[in-house]
Write a protein that holds these residues in place. Structure first.
Motif, PDB file in Angstrom:
ATOM      1  N   HIS A 199       0.854  -1.190   0.000  1.00 46.82           N
ATOM      2  CA  HIS A 199       0.000   0.000   0.000  1.00 46.82           C
ATOM      3  C   HIS A 199       0.887   1.236   0.000  1.00 46.82           C
ATOM      4  CE1 HIS A 199      -3.587  -2.440   1.109  1.00 46.82           C
ATOM      5  NE2 HIS A 199      -2.694  -3.149   1.789  1.00 46.82           N
ATOM      6  N   THR A 200       0.385   2.323  -0.516  1.00 44.39           N
ATOM      7  CA  THR A 200       1.175   3.549  -0.549  1.00 44.39           C
ATOM      8  C   THR A 200       1.269   4.187   0.832  1.00 44.39           C
ATOM      9  OG1 THR A 200       1.444   5.709  -1.611  1.00 44.39           O
ATOM     10  CG2 THR A 200      -0.809   4.989  -1.160  1.00 44.39           C
ATOM     11  N   VAL A 201       2.407   4.823   1.106  1.00 44.41           N
ATOM     12  CA  VAL A 201       2.572   5.584   2.350  1.00 44.41           C
ATOM     13  C   VAL A 201       2.470   7.085   2.067  1.00 44.41           C
ATOM     14  CG1 VAL A 201       3.980   3.799   3.406  1.00 44.41           C
ATOM     15  CG2 VAL A 201       5.110   5.638   2.128  1.00 44.41           C
ATOM     16  N   ILE A 202       2.051   7.435   0.847  1.00 44.28           N
ATOM     17  CA  ILE A 202       1.956   8.829   0.408  1.00 44.28           C
ATOM     18  C   ILE A 202       0.493   9.213   0.231  1.00 44.28           C
ATOM     19  CG2 ILE A 202       2.612  10.477  -1.396  1.00 44.28           C
ATOM     20  CD1 ILE A 202       4.961   9.402   0.223  1.00 44.28           C
ATOM     21  N   ASP A 203       0.153  10.447   0.571  1.00 47.29           N
ATOM     22  CA  ASP A 203      -1.182  10.995   0.320  1.00 47.29           C
ATOM     23  C   ASP A 203      -1.152  11.892  -0.909  1.00 47.29           C
ATOM     24  OD1 ASP A 203      -2.250   9.767   2.561  1.00 47.29           O
ATOM     25  OD2 ASP A 203      -1.911  11.500   3.859  1.00 47.29           O
ATOM     26  N   SER A 204      -2.190  11.782  -1.736  1.00 51.10           N
ATOM     27  CA  SER A 204      -2.372  12.701  -2.866  1.00 51.10           C
ATOM     28  C   SER A 204      -3.562  13.604  -2.566  1.00 51.10           C
ATOM     29  CB  SER A 204      -2.621  11.932  -4.170  1.00 51.10           C
ATOM     30  OG  SER A 204      -1.454  11.292  -4.613  1.00 51.10           O
ATOM     31  N   TYR A 205      -3.320  14.924  -2.598  1.00 52.10           N
ATOM     32  CA  TYR A 205      -4.371  15.908  -2.344  1.00 52.10           C
ATOM     33  C   TYR A 205      -4.668  16.702  -3.616  1.00 52.10           C
ATOM     34  CZ  TYR A 205      -4.339  15.461   2.772  1.00 52.10           C
ATOM     35  OH  TYR A 205      -4.461  15.002   4.055  1.00 52.10           O
ATOM     36  N   TYR A 206      -5.927  17.103  -3.738  1.00 49.39           N
ATOM     37  CA  TYR A 206      -6.326  18.025  -4.800  1.00 49.39           C
ATOM     38  C   TYR A 206      -6.499  19.410  -4.185  1.00 49.39           C
ATOM     39  CZ  TYR A 206      -9.166  20.374  -8.359  1.00 49.39           C
ATOM     40  OH  TYR A 206      -9.637  21.275  -9.292  1.00 49.39           O
ATOM     41  N   LEU A 207      -5.787  20.399  -4.735  1.00 52.00           N
ATOM     42  CA  LEU A 207      -5.841  21.780  -4.243  1.00 52.00           C
ATOM     43  C   LEU A 207      -6.446  22.669  -5.313  1.00 52.00           C
ATOM     44  CD1 LEU A 207      -4.917  23.972  -2.125  1.00 52.00           C
ATOM     45  CD2 LEU A 207      -2.822  24.138  -3.492  1.00 52.00           C
ATOM     46  N   GLN A 208      -7.349  23.562  -4.901  1.00 56.53           N
ATOM     47  CA  GLN A 208      -8.001  24.443  -5.874  1.00 56.53           C
ATOM     48  C   GLN A 208      -8.327  25.792  -5.255  1.00 56.53           C
ATOM     49  OE1 GLN A 208     -11.370  23.033  -8.494  1.00 56.53           O
ATOM     50  NE2 GLN A 208     -12.559  24.500  -7.278  1.00 56.53           N
ATOM     51  N   ILE A 209      -8.129  26.852  -6.048  1.00 51.56           N
ATOM     52  CA  ILE A 209      -8.557  28.184  -5.649  1.00 51.56           C
ATOM     53  C   ILE A 209      -9.223  28.872  -6.839  1.00 51.56           C
ATOM     54  CG2 ILE A 209      -6.299  29.228  -6.177  1.00 51.56           C
ATOM     55  CD1 ILE A 209      -6.884  31.175  -3.819  1.00 51.56           C
ATOM     56  N   HIS A 210     -10.327  29.544  -6.561  1.00 53.38           N
ATOM     57  CA  HIS A 210     -11.049  30.303  -7.584  1.00 53.38           C
ATOM     58  C   HIS A 210     -10.250  31.557  -7.940  1.00 53.38           C
ATOM     59  CE1 HIS A 210     -14.782  32.835  -8.757  1.00 53.38           C
ATOM     60  NE2 HIS A 210     -14.389  32.111  -9.784  1.00 53.38           N
ATOM     61  N   VAL A 211     -10.214  31.883  -9.231  1.00 55.23           N
ATOM     62  CA  VAL A 211      -9.370  32.981  -9.699  1.00 55.23           C
ATOM     63  C   VAL A 211     -10.172  33.910 -10.613  1.00 55.23           C
ATOM     64  CG1 VAL A 211      -7.382  33.568 -11.132  1.00 55.23           C
ATOM     65  CG2 VAL A 211      -7.210  31.691  -9.510  1.00 55.23           C
ATOM     66  N   GLU A 212      -9.974  35.202 -10.410  1.00 57.27           N
ATOM     67  CA  GLU A 212     -10.425  36.210 -11.367  1.00 57.27           C
ATOM     68  C   GLU A 212      -9.189  36.847 -12.005  1.00 57.27           C
ATOM     69  OE1 GLU A 212     -13.022  39.091  -9.721  1.00 57.27           O
ATOM     70  OE2 GLU A 212     -14.553  37.636  -9.091  1.00 57.27           O
TER      71      GLU A 212
END
Length: 356
Positions: A199-212
């Motif tokens: 099993h993986t010992v790493i976490d994958s995160y999704y990061l998002q910010i709204h932009v104008e």
């Protein structure tokens, strides 16, 4: 002794030999084997933002395929390394899971076995000689590259923390690890199979910010602090002190779930050894944009509350409920579509001599 006695003894010996031949069954001699086969099933079905819970299907996900694994065999009492091997026989299970197989040359006894994929260019492993000390980590980013992510500092009077002071690391590759503790290998005269699961010992995160003002952005990157720097993979324990930051590039995309007409976002999937539990105030994300005029624009916000949301806990989605307005760097010129904007001017004549 008479001749008659000698003949009698000879007859007795021949008879005994004949009886022995009749009573015994000849069998081949089997030596105990010291070879065992190890079979590692790679389980990645539940990795968030890679196999499941993908928020934005328009951006690439990390690759979890592997072609080679390293097998380390330890004494379960002393925790010292006894032997090692590399396995690369690859096949696939019915459900599509990767299977890596190979052989180990070990006598019968009790062992701790640790397996991890050996094809990670960024994630490194050290202290392999001791099961309790073996550590997976990534190197610190060189100063020149660190400066690219850092941009302006407090000295510029803009309130942005000086990122050059952070312990900034490369984001890790996924490390797939299998462990078997106090495994008994009995004497055997045929090949036996040790099956385990990685099993993986790493976490994958999704990061998002709204932009104008996305049209003014040429390139973008982010730095997140307050993260774990490494993992003692023999114990599966993440380290926490000191915390580190990871840096990565951002992609332009859209989010149809956002209200209003403007759906533009800057986003990325990034890898980390993990968020440090209970950490506050140090959990910061800094967004950097190089605008179309070549200037650096920055935005910084805390992720303390974001990491406490249901999306972050269950699905590893870091959806920042703020809007970053990227300023027009060329207010006297009409807006562009962002990115590199090649401009072709009229040819200018130049005169001079060329020495051949």
């Amino acid at each position: 002794m008479t001749r008659k006695d000698n003949i009698f003894k000879l007859v007795c010996c021949v008879a005994a030999l004949l009886l022995t031949l009749v009573a015994c069954e000849r069998r081949p001699l089997n030596e105990p084997s010291e070879y065992v086969q190890i079979r590692v099933r790679v389980d990645i079905k539940t990795v968030a933002n890679v196999m499941v819970d993908i928020y934005n299907k328009n951006i690439p996900v990390p690759d979890l395929n592997t072609d080679m694994m390293r097998v380390l065999v330890y004494d379960p009492v002393t925790k010292k390394l006894l032997t090692q091997s590399f396995i690369s026989g690859k096949s696939y299970a019915e459900d599509g899971s990767q299977i890596l197989t190979g052989t180990l040359n070990i006598a019968y006894g009790n062992y701790d076995i640790l397996v991890y994929n050996f094809d990670t260019p960024v994630t490194q492993v050290m202290s392999e000689s001791d099961e309790d000390d073996i550590l997976a980590y990534t190197s610190e980013i060189p100063a020149a590259q660190k400066a690219r992510y850092s941009g302006r500092t407090k000295a510029d009077g803009d309130g942005i923390d000086d990122l050059m002071d952070l312990d900034m690391r490369y984001e890790p590759d996924h490390l797939l690890v299998a462990r078997e503790h106090n495994l008994r290998v009995s004497p055997h005269d045929s090949l036996i199979v040790i099956s385990t699961e990685a099993h993986t010992v790493i976490d994958s995160y999704y990061l998002q910010i709204h932009v104008e003002g996305m049209q003014y952005a040429s390139s973008a990157m982010a730095v997140i602090s307050g993260l774990s720097p490494s993992n003692h993979i023999g114990l599966n324990e993440r380290t926490e002190d000191p915390s580190v930051a990871v840096a990565f590039d951002l992609l332009k995309s859209t989010d149809p779930n956002l209200p209003g007409e403007n759906k533009d976002v800057l986003c990325a999937i990034f890898n980390t050894f993990g968020k440090i539990p209970e950490i506050t105030s140090d959990l910061i994300v800094t967004f950097n944009v190089i605008d179309v005029a070549g200037n650096l624009q920055q935005f910084q916000t805390s992720l303390d509350k974001v990491f406490l949301t249901e999306d972050a806990i269950l699905r590893h989605w870091l959806l920042i409920d703020e809007t970053w307005v990227i300023d027009n760097p060329l207010p006297d010129e009409p807006p562009t579509n962002g990115g590199f904007q090649p401009i072709v001017d009229d040819w200018e004549e130049e005169y001079g001599e060329i020495v051949l």
